[in-house]
Each structure stands twice: as structure tokens, then as C-alpha cells.
Design a protein around this motif. Sequence first.
Motif, PDB file in Angstrom:
ATOM      1  N   ALA A 181       0.839  -1.200   0.000  1.00  0.00           N
ATOM      2  CA  ALA A 181       0.000   0.000   0.000  1.00  0.00           C
ATOM      3  C   ALA A 181       0.876   1.253   0.000  1.00  0.00           C
ATOM      4  CB  ALA A 181      -0.934  -0.001   1.213  1.00  0.00           C
ATOM      5  N   GLY A 182       2.081   1.116  -0.568  1.00  0.00           N
ATOM      6  CA  GLY A 182       3.000   2.246  -0.645  1.00  0.00           C
ATOM      7  C   GLY A 182       2.606   3.201  -1.746  1.00  0.00           C
ATOM      8  N   ASN A 183       3.565   4.036  -2.169  1.00  0.00           N
ATOM      9  CA  ASN A 183       3.254   5.099  -3.127  1.00  0.00           C
ATOM     10  C   ASN A 183       2.717   4.569  -4.449  1.00  0.00           C
ATOM     11  OD1 ASN A 183       3.977   7.207  -1.436  1.00  0.00           O
ATOM     12  ND2 ASN A 183       6.122   7.154  -2.057  1.00  0.00           N
ATOM     13  N   VAL A 184       3.397   3.581  -5.028  1.00  0.00           N
ATOM     14  CA  VAL A 184       2.937   3.048  -6.316  1.00  0.00           C
ATOM     15  C   VAL A 184       1.602   2.336  -6.151  1.00  0.00           C
ATOM     16  CG1 VAL A 184       3.436   1.418  -8.177  1.00  0.00           C
ATOM     17  CG2 VAL A 184       5.272   2.843  -7.252  1.00  0.00           C
ATOM     18  N   ALA A 185       1.488   1.495  -5.134  1.00  0.00           N
ATOM     19  CA  ALA A 185       0.252   0.743  -4.910  1.00  0.00           C
ATOM     20  C   ALA A 185      -0.927   1.667  -4.662  1.00  0.00           C
ATOM     21  CB  ALA A 185       0.435  -0.211  -3.735  1.00  0.00           C
ATOM     22  N   TYR A 186      -0.710   2.746  -3.933  1.00  0.00           N
ATOM     23  CA  TYR A 186      -1.781   3.700  -3.656  1.00  0.00           C
ATOM     24  C   TYR A 186      -2.342   4.274  -4.961  1.00  0.00           C
ATOM     25  CZ  TYR A 186      -4.052   8.112  -2.513  1.00  0.00           C
ATOM     26  OH  TYR A 186      -4.952   9.146  -2.443  1.00  0.00           O
ATOM     27  N   HIS A 187      -1.465   4.734  -5.833  1.00  0.00           N
ATOM     28  CA  HIS A 187      -1.928   5.323  -7.096  1.00  0.00           C
ATOM     29  C   HIS A 187      -2.537   4.266  -8.008  1.00  0.00           C
ATOM     30  CE1 HIS A 187      -0.431   9.372  -6.406  1.00  0.00           C
ATOM     31  NE2 HIS A 187       0.680   8.853  -5.929  1.00  0.00           N
ATOM     32  N   LEU A 188      -2.031   3.037  -7.955  1.00  0.00           N
ATOM     33  CA  LEU A 188      -2.642   1.949  -8.716  1.00  0.00           C
ATOM     34  C   LEU A 188      -4.065   1.697  -8.227  1.00  0.00           C
ATOM     35  CD1 LEU A 188      -2.584  -0.436 -10.699  1.00  0.00           C
ATOM     36  CD2 LEU A 188      -1.506  -1.799  -8.890  1.00  0.00           C
ATOM     37  N   CYS A 189      -4.242   1.668  -6.922  1.00  0.00           N
ATOM     38  CA  CYS A 189      -5.576   1.451  -6.357  1.00  0.00           C
ATOM     39  C   CYS A 189      -6.550   2.550  -6.786  1.00  0.00           C
ATOM     40  CB  CYS A 189      -5.500   1.381  -4.833  1.00  0.00           C
ATOM     41  SG  CYS A 189      -4.772  -0.156  -4.196  1.00  0.00           S
ATOM     42  N   LYS A 206       0.106  -0.339   8.721  1.00  0.00           N
ATOM     43  CA  LYS A 206      -1.343  -0.252   8.938  1.00  0.00           C
ATOM     44  C   LYS A 206      -1.906   1.088   8.470  1.00  0.00           C
ATOM     45  CE  LYS A 206      -4.954  -0.963  12.420  1.00  0.00           C
ATOM     46  NZ  LYS A 206      -5.708   0.251  12.003  1.00  0.00           N
ATOM     47  N   ALA A 207      -1.170   2.154   8.685  1.00  0.00           N
ATOM     48  CA  ALA A 207      -1.649   3.475   8.288  1.00  0.00           C
ATOM     49  C   ALA A 207      -1.840   3.551   6.775  1.00  0.00           C
ATOM     50  CB  ALA A 207      -0.673   4.553   8.755  1.00  0.00           C
ATOM     51  N   ALA A 208      -0.913   2.940   6.030  1.00  0.00           N
ATOM     52  CA  ALA A 208      -1.020   2.946   4.568  1.00  0.00           C
ATOM     53  C   ALA A 208      -2.233   2.138   4.111  1.00  0.00           C
ATOM     54  CB  ALA A 208       0.257   2.380   3.949  1.00  0.00           C
ATOM     55  N   VAL A 209      -2.480   1.021   4.772  1.00  0.00           N
ATOM     56  CA  VAL A 209      -3.649   0.196   4.451  1.00  0.00           C
ATOM     57  C   VAL A 209      -4.930   0.968   4.764  1.00  0.00           C
ATOM     58  CG1 VAL A 209      -4.941  -1.879   5.068  1.00  0.00           C
ATOM     59  CG2 VAL A 209      -2.463  -1.998   4.749  1.00  0.00           C
ATOM     60  N   ASP A 210      -4.972   1.587   5.924  1.00  0.00           N
ATOM     61  CA  ASP A 210      -6.165   2.348   6.333  1.00  0.00           C
ATOM     62  C   ASP A 210      -6.491   3.447   5.322  1.00  0.00           C
ATOM     63  OD1 ASP A 210      -6.392   0.775   8.563  1.00  0.00           O
ATOM     64  OD2 ASP A 210      -5.484   2.226   9.943  1.00  0.00           O
ATOM     65  N   ARG A 211      -5.457   4.053   4.764  1.00  0.00           N
ATOM     66  CA  ARG A 211      -5.669   5.105   3.767  1.00  0.00           C
ATOM     67  C   ARG A 211      -6.378   4.568   2.533  1.00  0.00           C
ATOM     68  NH1 ARG A 211      -0.798   8.037   0.361  1.00  0.00           N
ATOM     69  NH2 ARG A 211      -2.014   9.759  -0.525  1.00  0.00           N
ATOM     70  N   VAL A 212      -5.930   3.414   2.041  1.00  0.00           N
ATOM     71  CA  VAL A 212      -6.550   2.810   0.864  1.00  0.00           C
ATOM     72  C   VAL A 212      -7.967   2.340   1.176  1.00  0.00           C
ATOM     73  CG1 VAL A 212      -6.367   0.915  -0.796  1.00  0.00           C
ATOM     74  CG2 VAL A 212      -4.313   2.146  -0.105  1.00  0.00           C
ATOM     75  N   VAL A 213      -8.153   1.776   2.365  1.00  0.00           N
ATOM     76  CA  VAL A 213      -9.486   1.330   2.777  1.00  0.00           C
ATOM     77  C   VAL A 213     -10.444   2.515   2.835  1.00  0.00           C
ATOM     78  CG1 VAL A 213     -10.813   0.410   4.715  1.00  0.00           C
ATOM     79  CG2 VAL A 213      -8.675  -0.699   4.036  1.00  0.00           C
ATOM     80  N   HIS A 214      -9.984   3.611   3.430  1.00  0.00           N
ATOM     81  CA  HIS A 214     -10.832   4.794   3.609  1.00  0.00           C
ATOM     82  C   HIS A 214     -11.156   5.471   2.288  1.00  0.00           C
ATOM     83  CE1 HIS A 214     -12.477   8.450   5.331  1.00  0.00           C
ATOM     84  NE2 HIS A 214     -11.600   9.160   4.628  1.00  0.00           N
ATOM     85  N   GLU A 215     -10.157   5.616   1.419  1.00  0.00           N
ATOM     86  CA  GLU A 215     -10.357   6.390   0.193  1.00  0.00           C
ATOM     87  C   GLU A 215     -10.988   5.590  -0.942  1.00  0.00           C
ATOM     88  OE1 GLU A 215      -7.147   8.813  -1.150  1.00  0.00           O
ATOM     89  OE2 GLU A 215      -6.444   9.265   0.874  1.00  0.00           O
ATOM     90  N   ILE A 233      -7.305 -11.088  -9.887  1.00  0.00           N
ATOM     91  CA  ILE A 233      -5.963 -10.599 -10.202  1.00  0.00           C
ATOM     92  C   ILE A 233      -5.171 -10.424  -8.914  1.00  0.00           C
ATOM     93  CG2 ILE A 233      -4.619  -8.692 -11.206  1.00  0.00           C
ATOM     94  CD1 ILE A 233      -7.142  -8.067 -12.930  1.00  0.00           C
ATOM     95  N   TYR A 234      -3.987 -10.978  -8.879  1.00  0.00           N
ATOM     96  CA  TYR A 234      -3.063 -10.778  -7.759  1.00  0.00           C
ATOM     97  C   TYR A 234      -2.006  -9.786  -8.211  1.00  0.00           C
ATOM     98  CZ  TYR A 234       1.098 -11.813  -4.923  1.00  0.00           C
ATOM     99  OH  TYR A 234       2.234 -11.710  -4.152  1.00  0.00           O
ATOM    100  N   SER A 235      -1.835  -8.704  -7.451  1.00  0.00           N
ATOM    101  CA  SER A 235      -0.938  -7.626  -7.843  1.00  0.00           C
ATOM    102  C   SER A 235       0.139  -7.403  -6.788  1.00  0.00           C
ATOM    103  CB  SER A 235      -1.743  -6.335  -8.055  1.00  0.00           C
ATOM    104  OG  SER A 235      -0.910  -5.295  -8.519  1.00  0.00           O
ATOM    105  N   PRO A 236       1.306  -8.036  -6.965  1.00  0.00           N
ATOM    106  CA  PRO A 236       2.406  -7.838  -6.011  1.00  0.00           C
ATOM    107  C   PRO A 236       3.080  -6.485  -6.226  1.00  0.00           C
ATOM    108  CG  PRO A 236       3.060  -9.359  -7.749  1.00  0.00           C
ATOM    109  CD  PRO A 236       1.634  -9.010  -8.016  1.00  0.00           C
ATOM    110  N   CYS A 237       2.976  -5.610  -5.233  1.00  0.00           N
ATOM    111  CA  CYS A 237       3.510  -4.250  -5.349  1.00  0.00           C
ATOM    112  C   CYS A 237       4.417  -3.905  -4.170  1.00  0.00           C
ATOM    113  CB  CYS A 237       2.369  -3.235  -5.433  1.00  0.00           C
ATOM    114  SG  CYS A 237       1.341  -3.390  -6.906  1.00  0.00           S
TER     115      CYS A 237
END
Length: 366
Positions: A181-189, A206-215, A233-237
Amino acid sequence: MEIFKYLEEYDYEQLLFCQDKQSGLKAIICIHDTTLGPALGGTRMWTYETEEDAIVDALRLGRGMTYKNAAAGLNLGGGKTVIIGDPRKDKSEAMFRAFGRFIQGLNGRYITAEDVGTTVEDMDVIHEETDYVTGISPAFGSSGNPSPATAYGVYRGMKAAAKEAFGTDSLEGKIVAVQGAGNVAYHLCRHLSDEGAKLIVTDINKAAVDRVVHEFGAKAVDPNDIYSIDCDIYSPCALGAVINDETIPQLKAKVVAGSANNQLREERHGTKLQELGIVYAPDYVINAGGVINVADELYGYNRERAMKKIESIYENIAKVIEISKRDSIPTYKAADRLAEERINSLKQSRSQFLQNGKHIINRRIN
């Protein structure tokens, strides 16, 4: 280490050792192949246990950049630099300026950028001595943070892989399990959410995951559960070597497409995915958005032009799949073949040009 034997085996052009006693610089520049153009590859700073380890890393990474740049359709060859030292305490202005002078001395054969252990600020210092550097501060005409560009390329490549697996490149309604859920994964999501995909995400942060969950309305799962989750699809990032003997039997996805480097622990694992009918988008082809983006700086950065080029990752993944079918080989081998065919094609055209030139000269002389 038999250096010349290694260079001959993989047809390297140049290996340079650069040292500056006053600043403590110990750098190794590898130029693997410049058939397509100047060698572009980042500068890595690392605490190598031995000098031989540093040499091997420079050689391995430099050759990898040749394939990455060629498969991306760039008119650039491949190279890499490693600096021996601790990036947390050994850096100095004098070191990077000395390094910049070595790059300048190559007169454009090699162009660098940031990598593991180096930063935009380090590139700015190098830029004081040479123009042959990318990934500098936006104030100097850089493209800035490469993560959005990398993510967009992964998104485009994922759509191409999905078309092969599902008969359509639409990701609407598809369940995508994103590892990281880092920078690349966030923008991919963000791209996936905008198209209507259903997201499952995991990360040790956890904070990075929470951001993706929330947004993006993603579902969070434990890092150990991401491999066996029921998804399309499995996306290893995040980590490399995540496709291995332990994880492959757990996969329920029909596509593996993500931004992580070196996803296959061993090459045979790419063969195993093929045997199971899982479409694998080779990592160095699908995650090339970042290098395509910084390469555009060489022409005076234009974001619209760069993003248009990044869109072509869709076609590049499609070509890899086509070669895989044509030659009955796994996609990881097809990616190498795509790069090699492009390089060899230009080598032949240049050879033909030289032969024609010699013929004309000989005719005039005689």
C-alpha cells in the motif's frame, strides 16, 4: 572473479571503476549495451560486504536495464552504477560532485538517476557537474515523483493481461488483491477504483492500508492471507520473490500483474504459472512507467507526452503474450525475447548501413 569472461558471456561494453580519495567515492559504472542509445540506469548506494559483490550487482542491474529500456520501446541502452558506502552516513556533496565529473567524462554514454540509497537531492548535486542525470528536482525540469507514472503503467499492463485471461480488458467488477500500500500501490488502487474494480489490500504498514481502505473502499487482509484470497488478479507491489513454491499453490487468481521487482523467486516459477494457466505480466515490462517518465526529461519534460508513452505498456504486455504463444514459451522468457529482438533488429540495420557505406567508399576508390 574472472571479469572479462563475465563481460564476454553477456556482451557487456564497459565496466568503470571510479575513486576519489578525498571524498571517499568508490563507484562502479556498468554500461551493458548502447545499441539503442545512451545507457540509462540509476545509481545505487549500498554497504556491500565485498568489492566483488558490488561488481556483480552493477553487472546484473546494468544488464537488466538494457532489457527494461528495450522492452519499453525507449531509444536507450542499459547501465547502472553502484556506490560502495552507507547512504545514512557516508554521503557528502564532494562525493556526488566527484561522481558527477566521472559521468560528464563519459560524454553522454551513460545517464544516471536515483535508485536505492540515493535521492532527488543527491541527483541535484550530481547535476552541478553534469547534464547527464535525470530524476532531479522539478525546479530543474524534472518529472518529480515517479510513483504515479509507474502506477499508471502497471494499470495499463494489467488491463492487457486481463484481456488475455478474461476476454475483455475491463476491470469493472474484477477482484484485485494488491500486496502493498505504498506510493505506487496507492496510485494503482486509485486507477482500479475509478474503473470499478473491487480491492483487497495488505501491507505491514497499517496506516497505509487504512488510507486505501478509507479512500477506495478496499477490504484489508492479513499479509499472510493475500496469496490465498479469492480474487481475479493478484498484484504484487511490495516485496520481490513472492512467486515461489510456497505461494503458487495458494493462488486463485488468473492474472499476476504488479509493480514489484524480481517477483519470481526462480525462473522456473514463471514456467509453473504458465502451466497453471495463470497470465503473468513480467515485472520489468509492466513496471517501466517510471523509467519512461524520467527518460522524457532528456527531451525537456512534457507530462502529456510521457503519459502517452506510458500508455504503450498495454501494447508491450500484449506483444509479450503474443510472443509467448508464437514461440510456446512462458511470458517471462517472451519478455526477454521482445527486448532481444528489438536490439538485434537495430544491430542488423546498423550493420547493413556500415556495409553499404564501405561498398560506396570502395567503389569510389576503385
